[in-house]
Design a protein around this motif. Sequence first.
Motif, short mmCIF file in Angstrom:
data_model
loop_
_atom_site.label_atom_id
_atom_site.label_comp_id
_atom_site.label_asym_id
_atom_site.label_seq_id
_atom_site.Cartn_x
_atom_site.Cartn_y
_atom_site.Cartn_z
N THR A 24 0.84 -1.19 0.00
CA THR A 24 0.00 0.00 0.00
C THR A 24 0.88 1.25 0.00
O THR A 24 1.87 1.33 0.72
CB THR A 24 -0.93 0.02 1.23
OG1 THR A 24 -1.74 -1.15 1.20
CG2 THR A 24 -1.82 1.25 1.24
N ALA A 25 0.51 2.23 -0.81
CA ALA A 25 1.27 3.47 -0.93
C ALA A 25 1.28 4.24 0.39
O ALA A 25 0.32 4.21 1.15
CB ALA A 25 0.68 4.35 -2.02
N VAL A 26 2.41 4.94 0.63
CA VAL A 26 2.56 5.82 1.78
C VAL A 26 2.92 7.19 1.24
O VAL A 26 3.85 7.34 0.44
CB VAL A 26 3.65 5.30 2.74
CG1 VAL A 26 3.85 6.28 3.90
CG2 VAL A 26 3.30 3.92 3.26
N TYR A 27 2.17 8.20 1.68
CA TYR A 27 2.35 9.58 1.22
C TYR A 27 2.82 10.45 2.36
O TYR A 27 2.41 10.28 3.51
CB TYR A 27 1.02 10.14 0.70
CG TYR A 27 0.45 9.35 -0.46
CD1 TYR A 27 0.81 9.65 -1.76
CD2 TYR A 27 -0.42 8.29 -0.24
CE1 TYR A 27 0.30 8.92 -2.83
CE2 TYR A 27 -0.94 7.56 -1.30
CZ TYR A 27 -0.58 7.88 -2.58
OH TYR A 27 -1.08 7.15 -3.63
N GLY A 28 3.67 11.43 2.03
CA GLY A 28 4.13 12.40 3.01
C GLY A 28 3.13 13.52 3.17
O GLY A 28 2.12 13.60 2.46
N ARG A 29 3.42 14.41 4.10
CA ARG A 29 2.49 15.51 4.36
C ARG A 29 2.29 16.42 3.16
O ARG A 29 1.29 17.09 3.05
CB ARG A 29 2.94 16.30 5.58
CG ARG A 29 4.16 17.15 5.33
CD ARG A 29 4.49 18.04 6.48
NE ARG A 29 5.43 17.34 7.33
CZ ARG A 29 5.97 17.84 8.39
NH1 ARG A 29 5.65 19.04 8.77
NH2 ARG A 29 6.83 17.18 9.10
N ASP A 30 3.28 16.44 2.23
CA ASP A 30 3.16 17.26 1.03
C ASP A 30 2.31 16.60 -0.06
O ASP A 30 2.10 17.17 -1.12
CB ASP A 30 4.54 17.60 0.49
CG ASP A 30 5.37 16.37 0.15
OD1 ASP A 30 4.85 15.24 0.24
OD2 ASP A 30 6.55 16.55 -0.21
N ASP A 32 3.13 13.91 -1.73
CA ASP A 32 3.95 13.08 -2.61
C ASP A 32 4.09 11.68 -2.04
O ASP A 32 4.20 11.51 -0.82
CB ASP A 32 5.35 13.68 -2.79
CG ASP A 32 5.34 14.97 -3.61
OD1 ASP A 32 4.34 15.21 -4.32
OD2 ASP A 32 6.33 15.71 -3.53
N GLN A 33 4.12 10.70 -2.93
CA GLN A 33 4.31 9.33 -2.47
C GLN A 33 5.74 9.14 -2.00
O GLN A 33 6.69 9.43 -2.72
CB GLN A 33 3.98 8.31 -3.55
CG GLN A 33 4.06 6.89 -3.03
CD GLN A 33 3.56 5.85 -4.01
OE1 GLN A 33 2.88 6.16 -4.97
NE2 GLN A 33 3.90 4.60 -3.74
N ILE A 34 5.87 8.64 -0.76
CA ILE A 34 7.18 8.38 -0.16
C ILE A 34 7.66 6.99 -0.55
O ILE A 34 8.82 6.77 -0.82
CB ILE A 34 7.09 8.50 1.37
CG1 ILE A 34 6.90 9.96 1.77
CG2 ILE A 34 8.31 7.90 2.05
CD1 ILE A 34 6.64 10.17 3.23
N GLY A 35 6.77 6.05 -0.53
CA GLY A 35 7.11 4.66 -0.80
C GLY A 35 5.88 3.80 -0.61
O GLY A 35 4.76 4.26 -0.85
N SER A 36 6.10 2.59 -0.14
CA SER A 36 4.97 1.69 0.13
C SER A 36 5.29 0.81 1.33
O SER A 36 6.46 0.63 1.68
CB SER A 36 4.65 0.84 -1.09
OG SER A 36 5.76 0.04 -1.43
N SER A 55 9.16 0.91 2.36
CA SER A 55 10.28 0.84 1.42
C SER A 55 10.30 2.12 0.59
O SER A 55 9.25 2.69 0.27
CB SER A 55 10.16 -0.39 0.51
OG SER A 55 9.00 -0.30 -0.29
N TYR A 56 11.50 2.56 0.27
CA TYR A 56 11.69 3.80 -0.47
C TYR A 56 12.84 3.62 -1.45
O TYR A 56 13.90 3.11 -1.10
CB TYR A 56 12.01 4.95 0.49
CG TYR A 56 12.45 6.21 -0.22
CD1 TYR A 56 11.52 7.05 -0.80
CD2 TYR A 56 13.79 6.54 -0.31
CE1 TYR A 56 11.92 8.20 -1.46
CE2 TYR A 56 14.21 7.68 -0.97
CZ TYR A 56 13.26 8.51 -1.55
OH TYR A 56 13.66 9.64 -2.21
N GLY A 57 12.63 4.09 -2.67
CA GLY A 57 13.71 4.12 -3.66
C GLY A 57 14.02 2.75 -4.20
O GLY A 57 13.29 1.78 -4.02
N GLY A 58 15.13 2.67 -4.88
CA GLY A 58 15.58 1.40 -5.45
C GLY A 58 14.78 1.01 -6.67
O GLY A 58 13.86 1.69 -7.11
N PHE A 59 15.18 -0.13 -7.22
CA PHE A 59 14.53 -0.67 -8.41
C PHE A 59 14.48 -2.18 -8.28
O PHE A 59 15.51 -2.81 -8.08
CB PHE A 59 15.29 -0.26 -9.67
CG PHE A 59 14.66 -0.74 -10.93
CD1 PHE A 59 13.46 -0.20 -11.39
CD2 PHE A 59 15.25 -1.76 -11.66
CE1 PHE A 59 12.87 -0.66 -12.55
CE2 PHE A 59 14.68 -2.23 -12.83
CZ PHE A 59 13.48 -1.68 -13.26
#
Length: 123
Positions: A24-30, A32-36, A55-59
């Motif tokens: 599930t997506a996680v969004y910051g206060r702004d 924008d999606q931070i990660g999941s 999780s954030y970043g990577g591929f």
Amino acid sequence: MENTQTTDRTETHDTISSEKVDGTAVYGRDGDQIGSVHHLMIGKRDGQVRHAVVSYGGFLGMGEDYFPLPWSELTYDERRGGYIVDRDIAQLKDGPRYQRDREPSWDRSYDDQLTSYYGVRLM
């Protein structure tokens, strides 16, 4: 007569299966999606969700960072179909995090580090 109505057994008004939370997506206060949500850490004895590991970043799982957040930091937003964190990515990057091959010891000391950084107490 056969009942054609199906029941989604993975989610009710008040509960959700951990299978549906992972990814599930996680969004910051702004906004924008931070990660999941990568996975949850659950107390063995009390059954309470302690942390959501985001999780954030990577591929394709390579180079990802993992941010354990106290569960109380996440609020579900039905409009977005994801969780909102009242933080931005800079705050997460300054806090406790780890890489896939360097998972921390999930002990009392690490819990204290997390709760101290985020200013929350675990249940």
